[in-house]
Design a protein around this motif. Structure first.
Motif, mmCIF file in Angstrom:
data_model
loop_
_atom_site.group_PDB
_atom_site.id
_atom_site.type_symbol
_atom_site.label_atom_id
_atom_site.label_comp_id
_atom_site.label_asym_id
_atom_site.label_seq_id
_atom_site.Cartn_x
_atom_site.Cartn_y
_atom_site.Cartn_z
ATOM 1 N N ARG A 221 5.108 -23.246 19.244
ATOM 2 C CA ARG A 221 4.287 -23.033 18.031
ATOM 3 C C ARG A 221 2.806 -22.957 18.377
ATOM 4 O O ARG A 221 2.071 -22.199 17.767
ATOM 5 C CB ARG A 221 4.532 -24.143 17.025
ATOM 6 N N ALA A 222 2.380 -23.735 19.349
ATOM 7 C CA ALA A 222 0.954 -23.734 19.741
ATOM 8 C C ALA A 222 0.551 -22.370 20.322
ATOM 9 O O ALA A 222 -0.614 -21.993 20.224
ATOM 10 C CB ALA A 222 0.681 -24.842 20.749
ATOM 11 N N ARG B 53 12.395 -23.856 26.624
ATOM 12 C CA ARG B 53 11.130 -23.437 26.015
ATOM 13 C C ARG B 53 10.839 -21.978 26.364
ATOM 14 O O ARG B 53 10.450 -21.175 25.517
ATOM 15 C CB ARG B 53 9.991 -24.343 26.471
ATOM 16 N N THR C 1 11.136 -31.736 19.910
ATOM 17 C CA THR C 1 9.876 -31.453 19.229
ATOM 18 C C THR C 1 8.725 -31.360 20.215
ATOM 19 O O THR C 1 7.952 -30.394 20.207
ATOM 20 C CB THR C 1 9.580 -32.543 18.184
ATOM 21 N N ASP C 2 8.580 -32.357 21.069
ATOM 22 C CA ASP C 2 7.426 -32.445 21.970
ATOM 23 C C ASP C 2 7.436 -31.406 23.094
ATOM 24 O O ASP C 2 6.382 -30.893 23.472
ATOM 25 C CB ASP C 2 7.336 -33.834 22.594
ATOM 26 N N GLU C 3 8.610 -31.104 23.643
ATOM 27 C CA GLU C 3 8.677 -30.271 24.841
ATOM 28 C C GLU C 3 9.076 -28.818 24.586
ATOM 29 O O GLU C 3 8.868 -27.970 25.461
ATOM 30 C CB GLU C 3 9.648 -30.889 25.847
ATOM 31 N N ILE D 121 9.542 -27.232 20.765
ATOM 32 C CA ILE D 121 9.040 -26.668 19.510
ATOM 33 C C ILE D 121 7.514 -26.643 19.464
ATOM 34 O O ILE D 121 6.908 -25.585 19.219
ATOM 35 C CB ILE D 121 9.609 -27.424 18.304
ATOM 36 N N ALA D 122 6.873 -27.768 19.675
ATOM 37 C CA ALA D 122 5.411 -27.832 19.561
ATOM 38 C C ALA D 122 4.697 -26.893 20.540
ATOM 39 O O ALA D 122 3.775 -26.169 20.131
ATOM 40 C CB ALA D 122 4.913 -29.273 19.729
ATOM 41 N N PRO D 123 5.098 -26.839 21.817
ATOM 42 C CA PRO D 123 4.409 -25.913 22.718
ATOM 43 C C PRO D 123 4.571 -24.431 22.326
ATOM 44 O O PRO D 123 3.628 -23.653 22.448
ATOM 45 C CB PRO D 123 5.055 -26.188 24.086
ATOM 46 N N ARG E 165 13.139 -36.267 19.757
ATOM 47 C CA ARG E 165 11.693 -36.303 19.983
ATOM 48 C C ARG E 165 11.314 -35.345 21.099
ATOM 49 O O ARG E 165 10.332 -34.630 21.010
ATOM 50 C CB ARG E 165 11.262 -37.745 20.330
#
Length: 121
Positions: free
Chosen positions: A118-119, A79, A110-112, A114-116, A107
């Motif tokens: 993008r946020a 990340r 995405t959760d650990e 990509i999503a952080p 999963r």
């Protein structure tokens, strides 16, 4: 045939290649970690910028692309690498998942990772 044509992606990091990137590419690709450090990629990314200046092209017209190999053992490090790549000007990040893929990893990716990231954008 697609008009005005498909985007041209050129990969490489040598000085002559950077001149070609400045003249012709829509996307510049370079392999990232673990093969090349993000700091090195950022430094090499200034070379096509100089070539663009010499020919009167806006370097922001060229999308910067990097591939990062995901470490299944350290999602936080991956990340951080993705975020550093974005900060270095990479607008297209390829996350490469080595085989065999652990069952939960799509999963977790995405959760650990990509999503952080993008946020934070």
């Amino acid at each position: 045939m697609q008009r005005p044509g498909p985007p041209i992606l050129i990969g490489g990091w040598g000085d002559r290649m950077h001149r070609l990137v400045a003249e012709q590419a829509d996307i510049w690709y370079v392999p990232g970690p673990p093969h090349n450090l993000v700091a090195w990629i950022a430094e090499r990314g200034r070379v096509p910028d100089d070539h663009c200046a010499a020919i009167g092209r806006d370097p922001r017209e060229i999308v910067r692309s990097v591939q990062t190999i995901v470490s299944y053992d350290d999602a936080a490090r991956c990340r951080k690498t993705v975020w550093e790549s974005v900060e270095a000007g990479m607008g297209h990040i390829v996350l490469s998942l080595p085989t065999p893929h652990p069952e939960a990893w799509p999963r977790r990716l995405t959760d650990e990772i990509i999503a952080p990231v993008r946020a934070e954008l």
